[in-house]
Design an enzyme around this catalytic site. Sequence first.
Site, short mmCIF file in Angstrom:
data_model
loop_
_atom_site.label_atom_id
_atom_site.label_comp_id
_atom_site.label_asym_id
_atom_site.label_seq_id
_atom_site.Cartn_x
_atom_site.Cartn_y
_atom_site.Cartn_z
N PHE A 344 8.69 42.23 33.86
CA PHE A 344 8.67 41.42 32.64
C PHE A 344 10.05 41.35 32.02
O PHE A 344 10.75 42.36 31.94
CB PHE A 344 7.74 42.05 31.58
CG PHE A 344 6.29 42.07 31.94
CD1 PHE A 344 5.45 41.03 31.58
CD2 PHE A 344 5.74 43.15 32.63
CE1 PHE A 344 4.09 41.05 31.88
CE2 PHE A 344 4.39 43.19 32.94
CZ PHE A 344 3.56 42.13 32.57
N ASP A 345 10.42 40.17 31.57
CA ASP A 345 11.55 40.05 30.64
C ASP A 345 11.03 40.60 29.30
O ASP A 345 9.83 40.55 29.04
CB ASP A 345 11.95 38.58 30.52
CG ASP A 345 12.98 38.36 29.45
OD1 ASP A 345 13.89 39.19 29.32
OD2 ASP A 345 12.88 37.35 28.72
N LYS A 346 11.92 41.13 28.47
CA LYS A 346 11.45 41.70 27.20
C LYS A 346 11.33 40.66 26.09
O LYS A 346 10.24 40.36 25.60
CB LYS A 346 12.37 42.83 26.73
CG LYS A 346 11.94 43.44 25.38
CD LYS A 346 12.93 44.43 24.85
CE LYS A 346 14.10 43.78 24.16
NZ LYS A 346 13.79 43.24 22.81
N VAL A 546 7.68 37.76 35.07
CA VAL A 546 7.26 36.95 33.93
C VAL A 546 8.43 36.84 32.96
O VAL A 546 9.00 37.85 32.55
CB VAL A 546 6.06 37.59 33.20
CG1 VAL A 546 5.54 36.67 32.12
CG2 VAL A 546 4.95 37.94 34.18
N ASP A 552 16.27 34.04 32.61
CA ASP A 552 16.17 34.91 33.78
C ASP A 552 15.94 34.13 35.07
O ASP A 552 15.32 34.62 36.01
CB ASP A 552 15.01 35.91 33.57
CG ASP A 552 15.24 36.76 32.34
OD1 ASP A 552 16.23 37.50 32.33
OD2 ASP A 552 14.45 36.67 31.40
#
Length: 655
Positions: A344-346, A546, A552
Amino acid sequence: MANKEQTTHVNHQILGKKTELYFAILCGVFLFIGFLIEKLTGLADWMSLLSYIISYCFGGYFITIEASKKIPKGEFDIDFLMIAAAAGAAYIGSWAEGALLLFLFSLGHALEHYAMKKAKKSIEALGNISPKTALIKRNGKLEEVSIEALKIDDVIIVKPNTKIAADGIIISGSSTINQAPITGESIPVDKTFIENTTNLPEFKDIDKTHVVFAGTINGDSSIEVLVLKLTKDSTVSRLINMVSEVEAQKSPTQRLTKKFEKWYVPIVILVVILLCFAFLIIDESFNTSIYRAITVLVAASPCALAISTPSAVLSGIARAAQKGVLIKGGKALEDLGEITTIAFDKTGTLTEGKPKLTNLIPLKDFDEEALAKLVLEVESLSNHPLAQAIANDLKIKYSIEFHNNASNVNAIQGKGIQAKYHGHKVFVGNVKLMEDSGIIVDDTIRSKMDDLLQHGHTVMLVAFKTEIVGLISVMDLPRKTATSTLKRLKEIGIKHMIMLTGDHQNVGNAIAKQIGLTEAKGNLLPEDKVEAIKLLIKRDKKIAMVGDGVNDAPAMALSTVSIAMGAAGSDVALETADVALMSDKIENLPFVIGLSRASKRIIKQNIFISLGVVVLLVPITILGLTNIGVAVAFHEGSTIVVVLNALRLLRYKIH
């Protein structure tokens, strides 16, 4: 039976859209009449034969048209095998069995196309959700124009309870918008006008509370919308184009079955031709050999296998579309069903993407309200996004009256801001700003700061005159649904959930612990995220990532399946992601993965059923242990079972 030329069904709709189904039913009706005449009456044989011939005509009509288009190209597929089997049955006098074959095959054919049409229906409905005209404001007058005539910066009037005609922003009025047609959100969303339309950021970066999409439905208030996208570039138009491309992207299983079919059909034809001459080797009549050959032809035809994967893939993609999720083809659907690791991207994915005031800690002679007043007055004069966020949160939390007691605000790059409050100097920023300004930061204050930093907060000191009078901390807080979503993902079999962030490792660790991630990797630049993805792929073979599909992009492109959140309005996200969650809701993720797993499971079931029937029937028919009627019933029955099994995906709900 997969991927039939749809033009056939357009050009030959004698009785409307359901012509094929009606022909299959009429085939069955005349088969039944012929059987009754033959078995239960003393009428002449030609009467039952006539009924069977009529049954042949109805049952073989569409199959013959499709086969005849491919034979000149040297393509011999399942339709050809079925026509050959029916003709062979007629040749040996087994008219009833041949008619039964055509009835079940044509019924399976009709069911297949019904399944495909039903699966596409929710997707194709996207094309009808946009209104055809818009009420436009030009030169102070209202006029109705076609949506194709709309231009960028036109202002359209959207009346209550009508559809919005273009992607844009609200510049007048506030309303509740039903976004379900685009994002799949079940609850209408409150939207309000934007105050300043000069120097607007890119469409995807505009605050979502001002943005509206073509095809969504306005609530009870009239609004004015500034058009920011042409009709051909609107979110709904791009969705329709992408969905139409989805079918061309075959899944790995689909490609494998097509390769199998390419070699298998000619082999079946060769074996059947050889079996026609079995009477030369074994002691039986020519008619017996022909009968066995035709029975083998029926048993060996891979009808169910051909439709097993595409029917499940299309049903799965259609079900996802109903929930506001775009899955780009069978490969993405199948790969997602095998994922056990998600990165996951934050920011904006697991978190809200906006800094929020988390702590206001007064020191020295200041109480909490006095400190809040000081910080609000000073931060309100700054244009920095962090300062604006702090000021907004203070207004909401403390309901403070504004007195304009601050002045001379000066931003000091990388350190904070300096200002005057009631004529005295104020500093808000980091330790370096305080030390450079000659203000002492003692160990007690440093200890308080370290404690907050360890828990992922960004901390600022507040100094008035020559002393530190308080601490402020902000944090990009986790989404409210993040914890429950990750728990659900764990329940459905996701073993590793890793956060990749450019923020400090402490921030990553704090959020990971708070919401239940298995791991957090901080201090990552875009190229570091790519390396992290490479390591995860090396360890776990297949991974999903995600993110927002923009920041990203390199890491998402490298992942097995890239999933973009909040893709409505983001062209880059729609183009680059394998799976696009149209709404900004992470809670849709378990549904998509659960659906992919169900699709994968149904594909395996369908292949097992279809191959199982062929493997069982072929040896039995070669050995002459069954008749053509039983072979027909089992073979065509398996095709119908496979189609109905795939249709179950249209009702999928996560448990």
